[in-house]
Motif scaffolding. Structure first.
Motif, mmCIF file in Angstrom:
data_model
loop_
_atom_site.group_PDB
_atom_site.id
_atom_site.type_symbol
_atom_site.label_atom_id
_atom_site.label_comp_id
_atom_site.label_asym_id
_atom_site.label_seq_id
_atom_site.Cartn_x
_atom_site.Cartn_y
_atom_site.Cartn_z
ATOM 1 N N GLY A 45 19.305 38.117 63.257
ATOM 2 C CA GLY A 45 19.796 36.975 64.036
ATOM 3 C C GLY A 45 20.056 37.332 65.484
ATOM 4 N N ILE A 88 21.619 28.656 54.271
ATOM 5 C CA ILE A 88 20.509 29.531 54.684
ATOM 6 C C ILE A 88 19.680 28.888 55.814
ATOM 7 C CG2 ILE A 88 18.341 30.582 53.859
ATOM 8 C CD1 ILE A 88 19.896 31.533 51.424
ATOM 9 N N PRO A 89 19.306 27.589 55.689
ATOM 10 C CA PRO A 89 18.616 26.981 56.837
ATOM 11 C C PRO A 89 19.490 26.946 58.092
ATOM 12 C CG PRO A 89 18.475 25.565 54.888
ATOM 13 C CD PRO A 89 19.374 26.696 54.534
ATOM 14 N N LYS A 116 19.443 30.151 59.954
ATOM 15 C CA LYS A 116 18.199 30.279 60.733
ATOM 16 C C LYS A 116 18.312 29.448 62.018
ATOM 17 C CE LYS A 116 13.404 30.916 60.103
ATOM 18 N NZ LYS A 116 12.477 31.359 59.098
ATOM 19 N N LYS A 117 18.780 28.213 61.867
ATOM 20 C CA LYS A 117 18.874 27.317 63.025
ATOM 21 C C LYS A 117 19.833 27.887 64.093
ATOM 22 C CE LYS A 117 20.223 22.616 64.075
ATOM 23 N NZ LYS A 117 21.146 21.606 63.587
ATOM 24 N N ASP A 128 20.562 30.962 64.405
ATOM 25 C CA ASP A 128 20.143 32.333 64.699
ATOM 26 C C ASP A 128 21.253 33.339 64.355
ATOM 27 O OD1 ASP A 128 18.299 34.218 65.481
ATOM 28 O OD2 ASP A 128 18.864 34.171 67.598
ATOM 29 N N TYR A 153 12.801 34.322 51.649
ATOM 30 C CA TYR A 153 13.509 33.991 52.889
ATOM 31 C C TYR A 153 13.406 35.182 53.828
ATOM 32 C CZ TYR A 153 15.256 30.342 49.900
ATOM 33 O OH TYR A 153 15.321 29.286 49.043
ATOM 34 N N ASP A 154 12.672 34.983 54.920
ATOM 35 C CA ASP A 154 12.409 36.148 55.770
ATOM 36 C C ASP A 154 13.586 36.524 56.660
ATOM 37 O OD1 ASP A 154 12.312 34.030 57.474
ATOM 38 O OD2 ASP A 154 10.235 34.306 58.115
ATOM 39 N N HIS A 155 14.607 35.665 56.761
ATOM 40 C CA HIS A 155 15.691 35.978 57.695
ATOM 41 C C HIS A 155 16.983 36.382 56.984
ATOM 42 C CE1 HIS A 155 16.448 31.886 56.450
ATOM 43 N NE2 HIS A 155 17.614 31.876 57.057
#
Ligand code: SF4
Ligand code: SF4
Length: 341
Positions: free
Chosen positions: A7, A178-179, A182-183, A185, A212-214
């Motif tokens: 992140g 989780i989303p 990502k949003k 960061d 989930y890549d992040h």
């Protein structure tokens, strides 16, 4: 081992971290060897906590001689107030034998009361901000078992990383948290990637998480073979198959909604009942050999018979489980299974 950007911290961390709970159970020498071998497999990210007994000390022993910049170290403080936070941080630095912590997390913010204490003047968050300014901590993070609180804290913009339980059974985080990570960061550590030891299929667990890549799972490891197996799965990068998805659905049905997450926040019990072990009787008996289930579960069930239904444990369970009732169900299941043998 592939590195991923954690992140907004910009830290490059291995796709899987080393979780520091199980090394409490092994000797200092074994733990140091385990940490060194884990690092030699390409894992540069280690996550522990102030309250995991001697885990920080053992990790400190294991990382001696390794260039500090080659490692990303995360730990946690359970403090609510600044004075305790500063004491915890100084002790973490001393035990780990380092000058700074990369990610210092406020541990398990699970109630509004605790959250308010942490953010009050003189609270732990003030200590965390000052520690960042002083260079003792690089990035502020937090962990939680409460999705509602975690999402609120993520949106507050006060933290660079979040840690939540996440595995194919305990998967509520995938809808929003989780989303959102990502949003926003934010770094995301997936706590209990194997259900705290309940999910015995590492391949299935990690194939699920690797979608989930992040996110970075931090499995707790006690034996080097375990981390070798996990590293192999991560490096093969195999995708989740249709039969995996069917298996996951089957397991979700089997565990049901009131499954124990094995976080052990319900402890201590005045009757010394190993609550999470006793509550896991049904799934352990289905998943392990009879001999293993008997030796693992039998003593816990015998203690569970002494439950006073005092409810102390329920006040601490972040999942609001009706523990005395569930213990009764576990005992009944155990007894009927013994009779049918
Ligand atoms: S309700 Fe039972 S398991 Fe929970 S703390 Fe009381 S005695 Fe222990
Ligand atoms: S009963 Fe609740 S607090 Fe105790 S281990 Fe299970 S989920 Fe955690």
């Amino acid at each position: 081992m592939e590195k991923v950007r954690f992140g907004k911290t910009g830290l490059m961390v291995s796709k899987v971290a080393l979780g520091g709970i199980p090394i409490m159970r092994i000797s200092k020498t074994e733990a140091a060897k385990l940490v060194q071998e884990t690092i030699s497999l390409g894992i540069n990210f280690i996550d522990t906590a102030h309250v995991y007994a001697d885990s920080e000390e053992k990790i400190g022993e294991g990382i001696k001689g390794i260039p500090r910049e080659d490692l990303v170290i995360a730990t946690k403080s359970p403090a609510n107030d600044k004075i305790t936070f500063n004491e915890n941080l100084d002790l973490s630095l001393k035990r780990l034998g380092v000058d700074y912590i990369d990610i210092y997390q406020l541990h398990n913010i699970g109630s509004e009361k605790r959250r308010d204490a942490i953010f009050a003047p003189g609270g732990a968050y003030e200590g965390l901000q000052e520690a960042v300014k002083a260079g003792k901590v690089r990035f502020p993070g937090f962990s939680s078992h409460s999705l509602v609180i975690a999402i609120d804290l993520m949106k507050s913009g006060k933290f660079a990383s979040v840690q939540l339980p996440f595995n194919y059974i305990d998967h509520d985080a995938e809808k929003e948290a989780i989303p959102l990570a990502k949003k926003l960061d934010m770094g995301f550590i997936a706590m209990k990637p194997m259900g705290g030891g309940l999910l015995d299929k590492a391949e299935l667990s990690f194939r699920y998480l690797l979608q989930y890549d992040h996110i970075v799972p931090d499995p707790g490891i006690e034996r080097i073979e375990e981390i070798r197996e996990i590293v192999g799965i991560v490096e093969r990068k195999s995708a989740l198959t249709e039969s995996d998805k069917i298996e996951i659905e089957k397991m979700r049905t089997e565990f049901g909604p009131s499954w124990c997450h094995r976080c052990n926040y319900c402890q201590p019990c005045p009757q010394d009942i190993p609550i999470s072990t006793a509550l896991g009787a049904k799934s352990s008996m289905k998943r392990f050999s009879i001999e293993r289930a008997r030796s693992m579960i039998g003593p816990a069930i015998e203690k569970a018979r002494n439950c006073l239904a005092c409810g102390d444990c329920m006040t601490r369970c972040p999942y609001d489980l009706q523990i005395p009732e569930l213990l009764k169900e576990s005992i009944a299941y155990w007894d009927s299974a013994q009779l049918s043998k």
